[in-house]
Enzyme design. Structure first.
Site, PDB file in Angstrom:
ATOM      1  N   GLY A 127       2.664  11.628  -1.499  1.00 31.57           N
ATOM      2  CA  GLY A 127       3.210  12.548  -2.491  1.00 31.57           C
ATOM      3  C   GLY A 127       4.706  12.731  -2.338  1.00 31.57           C
ATOM      4  N   ASP A 128       5.192  12.720  -1.093  1.00 32.59           N
ATOM      5  CA  ASP A 128       6.633  12.813  -0.852  1.00 32.59           C
ATOM      6  C   ASP A 128       7.381  11.690  -1.556  1.00 32.59           C
ATOM      7  OD1 ASP A 128       7.087  15.057   0.952  1.00 32.59           O
ATOM      8  OD2 ASP A 128       5.909  13.946   2.403  1.00 32.59           O
TER       9      ASP A 128
END
Length: 394
Positions: free
Chosen positions: A172-173
């Site tokens: 997700g980062d």
């Protein structure tokens, strides 16, 4: 090295993945990216053992991808001298990008409000967990919580009675880093017109809502959907196991177009037109029965046979690759999606390239991530510090 951002200086006060990944892309595109770390190094230098990987000073593969082509400056921001050096460095920058929490930035005198008057052309980028307002504004966060859990995705992607899956940390980062970079490039364009800098804010949570827009829409009360869901999907959506033990999946938005093509190829022609599965709703109502038919027929063919038959007939398909296959994938190498770097201990490491190519331009060279503080003296000297001042800082 690409020259698209040549002449742009980026100062990164970032940890882990999202901010460093956005800065890494700018480094590949020609920007000078200076990564500022505390004297012991940022936490991502030490996460390797959590992935059963090494994390030594000359062999740190997890740290590489986000930090290739950067410079490293080590500063102790707990001291007035370190804070002064940091401010001098920021004054020389076009972009300052950080995921340091707001209260800490204020304490260090590095908030946007503290810098905007003396750095009117600075593009100031702050990345957080949940945003700058609301009851959770000061909460810490990692992508597993702020991106995956908070966005509804883990519940939405889980079938009823199943345990939610655990995503790979950093995934997700990476998506957030791309969104952050969009804002930075837009601000650089605006600054070229106006000469004014910009205050950019984004977060794990805001990006997760953006990427999970379908879930956000489908979850609203007027549509009456409940999550986690019972199985209401087409029987051809799941992957099935081939004769030689691989998972293979086919895909199409139209059930009525897809199933006759697939059924002819896997030996189920006699079921084409059967009321049990001719329409999407009927196929879903008979989900388990239809899945059993497909699984048995699918299992009579090897993965190569399935992939060949599907691709030759215009059916979107893929064999599920495991992580231990990615580094050697022919399609990735053919398109320069992967490259090799040599670590300081002599090991070769396969890493992904930034997934954007500019015309016929050669892919940028990949200089391995810098050793902690490797460029401190060079950068501070360029800011006007004398040898004696640098020695005093040490």
């Amino acid at each position: 090295m690409s020259n698209h951002l040549e002449g742009i200086r980026v100062v990164e006060l970032g940890t882990h993945v999202a901010v460093p990944k956005a800065a890494r892309i700018m480094a590949d595109w020609g920007a000078e990216v200076i990564k500022v770390e505390p004297p012991k190094g940022e936490p991502w230098r030490y996460v390797g053992p959590g992935y059963e990987m090494p994390a030594g000073p000359d062999n740190n593969p997890i740290f590489e991808v986000e930090n290739i082509n950067k410079k490293s400056v080590a500063l102790n921001l707990k001291t007035p001298e370190g804070q002064a050096a940091m401010k001098t460095l920021i004054r020389s920058a076009d972009v300052f990008i950080t995921n340091t929490r707001t209260k800490a930035l204020e304490k260090l005198g590095l908030s946007y409000e503290a810098l905007r008057e003396e750095c009117p052309g600075l593009i100031y980028v702050h990345f957080g967990a949940f945003g700058q307002k609301g009851p959770e504004k000061d909460f810490p966060g990692f992508d597993i919580a702020s991106f995956w859990a908070k966005s509804g995705t883990l519940v939405e992607w889980t079938l009823a009675d199943d345990k939610p899956f655990k995503p790979q940390p950093g995934f997700g980062d990476g998506a957030c880093g791309a969104i952050m970079l969009d804002g930075i490039l837009a601000a650089l364009i605006k600054r070229g017109r106006t000469g004014r800098g910009e205050h950019i804010q984004t977060s794990l949570y805001s990006a997760a809502l953006w990427y999970n827009s379908i879930g956000l829409i489908c979850g609203q009360p007027r549509y009456g959907l409940k999550f986690p869901k019972e199985i209401h999907t087409d029987p051809l959506v799941p992957p099935y196991k081939s004769k030689d033990g691989y998972w293979v999946m086919a895909s199409s938005p139209s059930w009525s177009d897809l199933y006759p093509k697939v059924f002819r190829l896997i030996g189920l022609e006699s079921y084409i037109g059967d009321p049990m599965l001719h329409e999407r709703d009927a196929a879903r109502a008979n989900y388990h029965k239809v899945c059993a038919l497909i699984a048995e027929a699918w299992g009579g063919m090897t993965a190569d046979e399935l992939m060949s038959a599907f691709s030759q007939n215009g059916i979107v398909c893929s064999r599920l690759l495991g992580p231990n296959e990615l580094y050697d994938d022919e399609q990735a190498w053919a398109n320069d999606y992967l490259t090799r770097v040599t670590l300081e201990n002599g090991d070769d490491l396969v890493v992904p390239r930034v997934p954007v190519q500019f015309g016929d331009e050669e892919p940028p060279a990949q200089r391995i991530a810098p050793a902690l503080g490797a460029d401190t003296e060079e950068v501070l000297t360029g800011l006007g510090y004398t040898r004696e001042q640098i020695a005093a800082l040490k």
